[in-house]
Design an enzyme around this catalytic site. Structure first.
Site, PDB file in Angstrom:
ATOM      1  N   CYS A   1       0.829  -1.218   0.000  1.00  0.00           N
ATOM      2  CA  CYS A   1       0.000   0.000   0.000  1.00  0.00           C
ATOM      3  C   CYS A   1       0.863   1.267   0.000  1.00  0.00           C
ATOM      4  O   CYS A   1       0.406   2.334  -0.401  1.00  0.00           O
ATOM      5  CB  CYS A   1      -0.902   0.030   1.231  1.00  0.00           C
ATOM      6  SG  CYS A   1      -1.707  -1.542   1.540  1.00  0.00           S
TER       7      CYS A   1
ATOM      8  N   ASN B   1      -4.728  -8.950   6.402  1.00  0.00           N
ATOM      9  CA  ASN B   1      -4.144  -9.048   7.747  1.00  0.00           C
ATOM     10  C   ASN B   1      -5.103  -9.700   8.730  1.00  0.00           C
ATOM     11  O   ASN B   1      -4.712 -10.559   9.521  1.00  0.00           O
ATOM     12  CB  ASN B   1      -3.773  -7.647   8.251  1.00  0.00           C
ATOM     13  CG  ASN B   1      -2.404  -7.257   7.747  1.00  0.00           C
ATOM     14  OD1 ASN B   1      -1.408  -7.727   8.248  1.00  0.00           O
ATOM     15  ND2 ASN B   1      -2.366  -6.436   6.717  1.00  0.00           N
TER      16      ASN B   1
END
Ligand SMILES: Cc1cc2nc3c(=O)[nH]c(=O)nc-3n(C[C@H](O)[C@H](O)[C@H](O)COP(=O)(O)OP(=O)(O)OC[C@H]3O[C@@H](n4cnc5c(N)ncnc54)[C@H](O)[C@@H]3O)c2cc1C
Length: 446
Positions: free
Chosen positions: A44, A307
């Site tokens: 990201c 995650n």
């Protein structure tokens, strides 16, 4: 001792491995196979490294294989899993440096193999000036090229989140940037009221956006692309370019395993991340689960999900209670001076899910009207009969994304627009109006 094999060493794979090791300590033997050079990196952050905001690529890497080894996790980089035999409970692995092929057995297999860039012709042939953005090395190569004076014109193919963030990153290097998008508008996961604002922001910052357009051909100078042929409305024209960045979507990396998959190749998982094979779990961009709003499958390839999903597997394998993860679908981006976010369903998604919905669109102040001039547009989607909030999209300046998260919580809690509209919230002029714009959007919903 439980023998665990993890395929893929980024968000899903490493969050599962790390938490499982913390949970079971010496009671588990974990090996992670990663075909790339690096593990545990924040993809990201790549657009912000490419733009120059983040100085060193190494800042994107959270932990190295050596650091994982200190914690008892065996990470093998440049090792690709080529096959899974669920009957024998083995994986076949190729060492990409030595070409050695070997078989390893598992008690539990965690697939966190992510997704790769979709390569559609004519962008399916490697070229020296055709790039992709998926890992840290891609970011390094791209930034190196952008720092050179030989690159003046850049074409980005695909106007999704990554394409738009990368367009800004390239523009920050002073390049002339053109984004080519097949769909009629940019970022089509969001509704038009929001994307029109983002398209205007691109234009105001000198980025050309060609929608309803596709790259049908490339013109070569030696091995390199010198121009792309753009087809639009039955017409075609050449656009000279020094660099092409393919951001035309992603495809789950799941070719090595025979398991129940969705149409896009993502492995179907339930809320426990279980696949159709016994003792095989999947998480992150290689997997697909049901939306908690519609109950229908929703591909949501985001770091935030990867995650959490990895951690769910670790908790379950350690015999801990199932974490209460509900997939809502929350994404955000900053584009030059505007922030935008979407939580839950867009109007288009509500329509295609067959929901009986209503919408409300307002523009209000980000702060108390006497404190600042920044504006925020809010679009709410709610169920017509129950008035339950199903989705929200926000675009503007000031505190945009945190406000979108209020609605994510409301969707999770099943709040109606009426319940939301009278939520007790903090107020002081530097943070919002006495009636926050999010409350006004809920209270004006008819
Ligand atoms: C430029 C960019 C910006 C992004 N911005 C955001 C953002 O702002 N917010 C957000 O939530 N998400 C964002 N994302 C998405 C986020 O990075 C991904 O959702 C996340 O990385 C997914 O993690 P993953 O572990 O499932 O897969 P991946 O990160 O794709 O990792 C999978 C790994 O598995 C390896 N692998 C694949 N097949 C094999 C095999 N057969 N054997 C061994 N190894 C294998 C791959 O090499 C890869 O390293 C962004 C992504 C990119 C590329």
């Amino acid at each position: 001792m439980m023998k665990v094999v993890v395929i893929g060493g980024v968000a899903a794979g490493m969050s599962a491995a790390s938490k499982l090791k913390r949970n079971l300590k010496d009671g588990v033997d974990i090996v992670v196979y990663e075909k790339g050079e690096e593990v545990s990196f924040g993809a990201c952050g790549i657009p912000f490294y490419v733009s120059g905001k983040i100085k060193e690529a190494s800042e994107l890497v959270e932990r190295t294989p050596a650091q994982f080894a200190e914690n008892g996790i065996d990470v093998k980089i440049r090792h690709e899993v080529t096959a899974v035999d669920p009957a024998k409970k083995t994986v076949t692995v190729r060492n990409l440096d030595s070409d050695e092929i070997f078989v390893r057995n598992y008690d539990k297999l965690i697939v966190g193999s992510g997704a790769g860039v979709r390569r559609i012709p004519p962008l399916d042939v490697p070229r020296p000036n055709l790039m992709e953005v998926r890992d840290v090395e891609d970011g390094r190569r791209l930034r190196d090229r952008l720092q050179g004076d030989d690159v003046k014109n850049v074409v980005l193919v695909g106007a999704g989140f990554i394409g738009l963030e990368m367009a800004e990153a390239c523009a920050k290097h002073g390049k002339k940037v053109t984004v080519v998008e097949f769909a009629p508008r940019i970022l089509s996961v969001m509704d038009q009221e929001i994307t029109d604002r983002l398209a205007e922001e691109m234009k105001n910052n000198g980025v050309d956006v060609l929608v309803d357009s596709k790259v049908s051909e490339v013109k070569l100078n030696g091995q390199s692309i010198s121009a792309v042929v753009i087809e639009s409305g039955g017409q075609s024209r050449d656009l000279a370019t020094d660099l092409v960045v393919n951001c035309a979507g992603i495809v789950p990396n799941t070719g090595f395993i025979d398991v129940q998959k969705a149409g896009n190749g993502a492995i179907i998982v339930n809320e426990k991340m279980e696949t159709s094979l016994p003792d095989v779990y999947a998480a992150g961009d290689c997997s697909i689960m049901n939306s908690s709003i519609t109950g229908q499958p929703q591909y949501s390839p985001l770091g935030t999900n990867a995650n959490k999903q990895g951690r769910i597997i670790a908790e379950l394998l350690a015999g801990k209670p199932l974490p209460q993860f509900k997939l809502i679908g929350c994404s955000a981006l900053r584009l030059f001076g505007l922030d935008a976010a979407k939580v839950g369903l867009s109007e288009r998604e509500a329509q295609s899910a067959g929901v009986d919905y209503k919408t409300n669109l307002i523009t209000g102040n980000s702060y108390a009207s006497y404190y600042g001039t920044e504006k925020i547009t809010v679009k709410l989607v709610y169920e017509a009969k129950t008035r339950r909030i199903l989705g929200a999209q926000l675009v503007g300046q000031g505190v945009v994304v945190a406000r979108a998260n209020y609605y994510a919580i409301a969707i999770r809690a099943g709040l109606t627009v009426d319940e939301f509209g009278f939520l007790d919230m903090c107020y002081s002029p530097p943070f919002g109006g006495v009636w926050d714009v999010t409350l006004i959007a809920a209270n004006t919903a008819k």
